[in-house]
Design a protein around this motif. Structure first.
Motif, PDB file in Angstrom:
ATOM      1  N   THR A 110       0.834  -1.207   0.000  1.00  0.00           N
ATOM      2  CA  THR A 110       0.000   0.000   0.000  1.00  0.00           C
ATOM      3  C   THR A 110       0.866   1.253   0.000  1.00  0.00           C
ATOM      4  OG1 THR A 110      -1.761  -1.144   1.202  1.00  0.00           O
ATOM      5  CG2 THR A 110      -1.782   1.268   1.261  1.00  0.00           C
ATOM      6  N   THR A 166       2.628   1.576  -3.449  1.00  0.00           N
ATOM      7  CA  THR A 166       1.686   1.965  -4.505  1.00  0.00           C
ATOM      8  C   THR A 166       1.271   3.416  -4.350  1.00  0.00           C
ATOM      9  OG1 THR A 166       0.845  -0.313  -4.574  1.00  0.00           O
ATOM     10  CG2 THR A 166      -0.498   1.385  -5.614  1.00  0.00           C
ATOM     11  N   THR A 214       3.676  -1.836 -12.656  1.00  0.00           N
ATOM     12  CA  THR A 214       2.434  -1.457 -11.982  1.00  0.00           C
ATOM     13  C   THR A 214       1.544  -2.665 -11.742  1.00  0.00           C
ATOM     14  OG1 THR A 214       2.547   0.722 -13.050  1.00  0.00           O
ATOM     15  CG2 THR A 214       0.439   0.082 -12.090  1.00  0.00           C
ATOM     16  N   LYS A 215       1.437  -3.531 -12.741  1.00  0.00           N
ATOM     17  CA  LYS A 215       0.613  -4.733 -12.575  1.00  0.00           C
ATOM     18  C   LYS A 215       1.179  -5.640 -11.484  1.00  0.00           C
ATOM     19  CE  LYS A 215      -1.311  -4.972 -17.261  1.00  0.00           C
ATOM     20  NZ  LYS A 215      -1.328  -5.722 -18.544  1.00  0.00           N
ATOM     21  N   LEU A 246       0.194  -4.124  -8.102  1.00  0.00           N
ATOM     22  CA  LEU A 246      -1.216  -4.329  -7.791  1.00  0.00           C
ATOM     23  C   LEU A 246      -1.509  -5.794  -7.470  1.00  0.00           C
ATOM     24  CD1 LEU A 246      -2.847  -2.067 -10.540  1.00  0.00           C
ATOM     25  CD2 LEU A 246      -2.675  -1.566  -8.104  1.00  0.00           C
ATOM     26  N   THR A 247      -0.914  -6.690  -8.240  1.00  0.00           N
ATOM     27  CA  THR A 247      -1.117  -8.122  -8.004  1.00  0.00           C
ATOM     28  C   THR A 247      -0.590  -8.524  -6.628  1.00  0.00           C
ATOM     29  OG1 THR A 247      -0.974  -8.618 -10.371  1.00  0.00           O
ATOM     30  CG2 THR A 247      -0.609 -10.446  -8.849  1.00  0.00           C
ATOM     31  N   PHE A 279      -5.041  -5.142  -0.868  1.00  0.00           N
ATOM     32  CA  PHE A 279      -5.990  -4.625  -1.851  1.00  0.00           C
ATOM     33  C   PHE A 279      -7.151  -5.600  -1.977  1.00  0.00           C
ATOM     34  CE2 PHE A 279      -2.156  -2.620  -4.238  1.00  0.00           C
ATOM     35  CZ  PHE A 279      -2.034  -1.671  -3.248  1.00  0.00           C
ATOM     36  N   VAL A 327      -6.734  -6.441 -12.132  1.00  0.00           N
ATOM     37  CA  VAL A 327      -5.506  -5.637 -12.133  1.00  0.00           C
ATOM     38  C   VAL A 327      -5.356  -4.840 -13.423  1.00  0.00           C
ATOM     39  CG1 VAL A 327      -2.991  -5.807 -12.215  1.00  0.00           C
ATOM     40  CG2 VAL A 327      -4.265  -7.049 -10.461  1.00  0.00           C
ATOM     41  N   ILE A 360      -7.954  -1.966 -13.532  1.00  0.00           N
ATOM     42  CA  ILE A 360      -7.657  -0.894 -12.590  1.00  0.00           C
ATOM     43  C   ILE A 360      -6.465  -0.077 -13.058  1.00  0.00           C
ATOM     44  CG2 ILE A 360      -6.824  -0.407 -10.254  1.00  0.00           C
ATOM     45  CD1 ILE A 360      -9.801  -1.036 -10.418  1.00  0.00           C
ATOM     46  N   MET A 361      -5.423  -0.743 -13.564  1.00  0.00           N
ATOM     47  CA  MET A 361      -4.265  -0.004 -14.048  1.00  0.00           C
ATOM     48  C   MET A 361      -4.660   0.936 -15.183  1.00  0.00           C
ATOM     49  SD  MET A 361      -0.819  -1.213 -15.997  1.00  0.00           S
ATOM     50  CE  MET A 361      -1.785  -1.207 -17.520  1.00  0.00           C
ATOM     51  N   ILE A 372      -8.915   0.943  -4.114  1.00  0.00           N
ATOM     52  CA  ILE A 372      -8.317  -0.393  -4.269  1.00  0.00           C
ATOM     53  C   ILE A 372      -7.973  -1.080  -2.947  1.00  0.00           C
ATOM     54  CG2 ILE A 372      -7.380   0.160  -6.542  1.00  0.00           C
ATOM     55  CD1 ILE A 372      -4.642   0.515  -5.278  1.00  0.00           C
TER      56      ILE A 372
END
Length: 222
Positions: free
Chosen positions: A78, A81, A132-133, A136-137, A145, A150, A153-154, A191
């Motif tokens: 978190t 990100t 970025t993926k 998020l993953t 999250f 993913v 959202i990206m 997220i």
């Protein structure tokens, strides 16, 4: 003394004209007129219009890739990100014409640029997308999250970033600071996983229990 280069002025002017007229419609003649140079001098700085476009797009990709290196290697997903989002919001809120042109013209780079330049831009964009993926993953897997799509959202976050310079014209540093904070919070709040206690509706209040004496009194009167 040699005359100072006006390359940066040419590039900034071209960005404004590409934004206003689109890359296809803005000509080298128009750029030369706006900068106040003859066409021959303009070609001294750039061999053609595509060279200006490639430089503009490259600068935006490189700036974004630098943000990846500034995301802390330590800390929660978190926190990492949030920092990536914050850096990007801060950037797009201060680079108006350049960012608009980037999102406006990137879909057409194969048409407007030499194949090797178009491929180079795509490769660098994929590096950003991959990073970025992965972030998020990792957040989904750690439970930080919620179970998000993913890729969707990206793309949605990128869309938000791309639209900021279209409407934001912060007249003060305070306005930009506020935007960065509010928009970063907006993205992250969409997220992060919300604890179950915060998502469950409150239980209805239980009815008050009657005392034994009161209950017994009613029975005796019956």
């Amino acid at each position: 003394m040699p005359r100072p280069s006006r390359r940066s002025e040419v590039c900034a002017t071209a960005a404004r004209l590409f934004r206003e007229y689109s890359y296809a419609s803005a000509t080298m003649d128009l750029i030369a007129d706006e900068v106040g140079l003859n066409k021959g001098t303009l070609y001294h700085y750039y061999p053609g219009k595509s060279a200006i476009l490639y430089e503009l797009l490259s600068k935006q990709v490189d700036a974004t890739l630098e943000f990846l290196d500034r995301v802390p290697a330590e800390g929660t997903i978190t926190e990492r990100t949030r920092e990536l989002v914050r850096l990007q919001v801060d950037h797009v809120s201060s680079k108006h014409d350049e960012v608009v042109v980037f999102f406006q013209e990137l879909p057409w780079v194969e048409k407007h640029l030499p194949p090797e330049q178009a491929a180079d831009l795509r490769r660098r964009v994929r590096r950003y997308e991959h990073f970025t993926k992965q972030l998020l993953t990792a957040g989904v897997r750690s439970g930080e999250f919620r179970p998000i799509d993913v890729a969707m959202i990206m793309s949605s976050v990128v869309g938000i970033l791309g639209y900021v310079p279209v409407w934001f014209r912060g007249a003060t540093g305070k306005a930009q600071v506020t935007l960065v904070q509010e928009l970063t919070d907006f993205v992250m709040n969409g997220i992060i996983a919300v604890p179950l206690a915060e998502t469950s509706p409150p239980a209805p209040p239980k009815p008050a229990r009657r005392s034994g004496a009161a209950a017994g009194g009613r029975r005796s009167r019956a």
